[in-house]
Motif scaffolding. Structure first.
Motif, PDB file in Angstrom:
ATOM      1  N   UNK A 208       0.854  -1.183   0.000  1.00 57.06           N
ATOM      2  CA  UNK A 208       0.000   0.000   0.000  1.00 57.06           C
ATOM      3  C   UNK A 208       0.891   1.234   0.000  1.00 57.06           C
ATOM      4  N   UNK A 209       0.713   2.077  -1.011  1.00 53.67           N
ATOM      5  CA  UNK A 209       1.455   3.337  -1.139  1.00 53.67           C
ATOM      6  C   UNK A 209       2.962   3.123  -1.029  1.00 53.67           C
ATOM      7  N   UNK A 210       3.460   2.094  -1.697  1.00 49.46           N
ATOM      8  CA  UNK A 210       4.898   1.865  -1.756  1.00 49.46           C
ATOM      9  C   UNK A 210       5.502   1.179  -0.563  1.00 49.46           C
ATOM     10  N   UNK A 211       4.691   0.746   0.381  1.00 48.68           N
ATOM     11  CA  UNK A 211       5.183   0.099   1.601  1.00 48.68           C
ATOM     12  C   UNK A 211       4.601  -1.297   1.727  1.00 48.68           C
ATOM     13  N   UNK A 212       5.343  -2.172   2.412  1.00 49.65           N
ATOM     14  CA  UNK A 212       4.865  -3.525   2.694  1.00 49.65           C
ATOM     15  C   UNK A 212       4.003  -3.480   3.949  1.00 49.65           C
ATOM     16  N   UNK A 213       2.738  -3.851   3.807  1.00 49.75           N
ATOM     17  CA  UNK A 213       1.810  -3.881   4.936  1.00 49.75           C
ATOM     18  C   UNK A 213       1.887  -5.221   5.653  1.00 49.75           C
ATOM     19  N   UNK A 214       2.075  -6.287   4.892  1.00 44.09           N
ATOM     20  CA  UNK A 214       2.183  -7.628   5.473  1.00 44.09           C
ATOM     21  C   UNK A 214       2.879  -8.534   4.479  1.00 44.09           C
ATOM     22  N   UNK A 215       3.585  -9.546   4.981  1.00 45.83           N
ATOM     23  CA  UNK A 215       4.276 -10.501   4.126  1.00 45.83           C
ATOM     24  C   UNK A 215       4.421 -11.807   4.878  1.00 45.83           C
TER      25      UNK A 215
END
Length: 357
Positions: A208-215
């Motif tokens: 989301x918006x260039x960031x990792x929210x979950x992996x």
């Protein structure tokens, strides 16, 4: 045996900044999932070497393609790339398009034969046709075959079904699943389709918006109840089941570690694995079994956690079914009435099961 995939990229375009640091498994399908503009394709292009990410890092096991001042050019990377558009050479027939991929690899290093790849992707009967004579799904399968015949150590796929209509998507998905089962190379797959995620993913990255929210592993991520509302609204888990048997009234019984699920009759023989998705909105909760109900599926579960949702008056409940996660979306009033809390053993009633086929 491949090691893990390591990818660290920062791309600053002023209005958009990608800043990710990922470790992905060196096997199976890792899906990058998010809404348009979340950075999925930028990551894939940086992995391929098509996007400049100064000071970035990209490696598969001990093979490093970018680090500090080192940058391996695109044509020297053992990487296969499949884009949204098939990009076949229009003046060559399918066979010669595939042979182009083979010619880039010395004989002794080729890991696939043209015939085997064509058979796996169901394009053997298309080898003498021109690209203009193919459907969108057929062109995309030919493009995937050409990428595989490059003998890549990793396959990057950028929304390969995005340009196809629903019929063509459903035509090609079984071939992607077969490729998933039969090939031992890692795939990084970009998608904004929950169906593709549910059918193909082993590992899921939410962006989301260039960031990792979950992996993490697919169900570890899907079963999280702390995600932003944009991801939680379609909450649900994926279960890997096996056909256990047939019952009267055209019912098929599926087995998973948490119990039994009954679905409309299937033709697959006993022992066939089937993947299905269960949405949180299709799970209700009861403290004791409910014999007088039309709901066929009721399994034992323990409450793990509870979280509010973006919908006033509703909560999301994470459950554990013999080690398998399950989510239920219920009202806050029901939560209070039943005194649902972490550690409580109860019954999860599954009102609808979506078979992924």
């Amino acid at each position: 045996m491949n090691g893990d995939i390591r990818a660290r990229f920062r791309v600053d375009r002023g209005e958009f900044c990608l800043d990710v640091d990922l470790t992905l498994p060196g096997h199976g399908v890792s899906v990058l999932f998010g809404h348009s503009g979340s950075g999925k394709t930028t990551i894939l292009r940086a992995m391929a070497g098509l996007e400049q990410a100064p000071a970035g890092h990209f490696a598969l096991g001990d093979t490093v393609w970018q680090h500090a001042g080192q940058f391996t050019p695109v044509h020297e990377r053992e990487i296969g790339v499949v884009f949204q558009e098939a990009n076949l050479f229009p003046h060559l027939n399918v066979r010669r398009n595939l042979e182009f991929g083979l010619r880039r690899v010395p004989d002794g290093k080729r890991s696939h034969r043209l015939k085997d790849v064509a058979d796996m992707l169901g394009i053997t009967h298309l080898l003498d046709r021109q690209p203009s004579q193919l459907s969108g799904g057929e062109r995309q399968r030919a493009a995937i075959a050409r990428a595989l015949l490059n003998t890549p150590r990793i396959l990057l796929m950028d929304e390969p079904l995005a340009a196809l209509d629903l019929k063509r998507k459903r035509e090609i998905l079984p071939y992607l699943e077969r490729m998933h089962r039969e090939l031992d190379i890692p795939v990084v797959y970009v998608s904004h389709s929950p169906e593709e995620v549910a059918r193909l993913a082993d590992h899921l990255v939410l962006l989301d918006e260039g960031k990792v929210i979950a992996s993490g592993p697919l169900n570890d991520v899907l079963a999280r109840i702390d995600l932003p509302a944009a991801f939680a609204d379609d909450a649900g888990v994926v279960l890997d089941t096996v056909v256990e048997g047939q019952e009267e009234d055209h019912i098929t019984r599926l087995r998973f570690p948490g119990g039994t699920i009954r679905v409309a009759q299937r033709e697959e023989p006993v022992g066939t694995p089937l993947r299905c998705r269960i949405h949180a909105r299709n799970v209700s909760l009861a403290l004791v079994p409910q014999p007088e109900t039309s709901i066929l599926n009721c399994v034992g579960a323990v409450v793990v956690d509870i979280a509010p949702t973006n919908t006033p008056g509703q909560v999301l409940v994470r459950l554990d079914c013999a080690g398998e996660p399950l989510l239920a979306r219920i009202t806050e009033r029901s939560r209070r009435k039943l005194d649902i809390r972490p550690g409580l053993a109860l019954r999860a009633q599954i009102k609808s099961v979506a078979l992924l086929d």
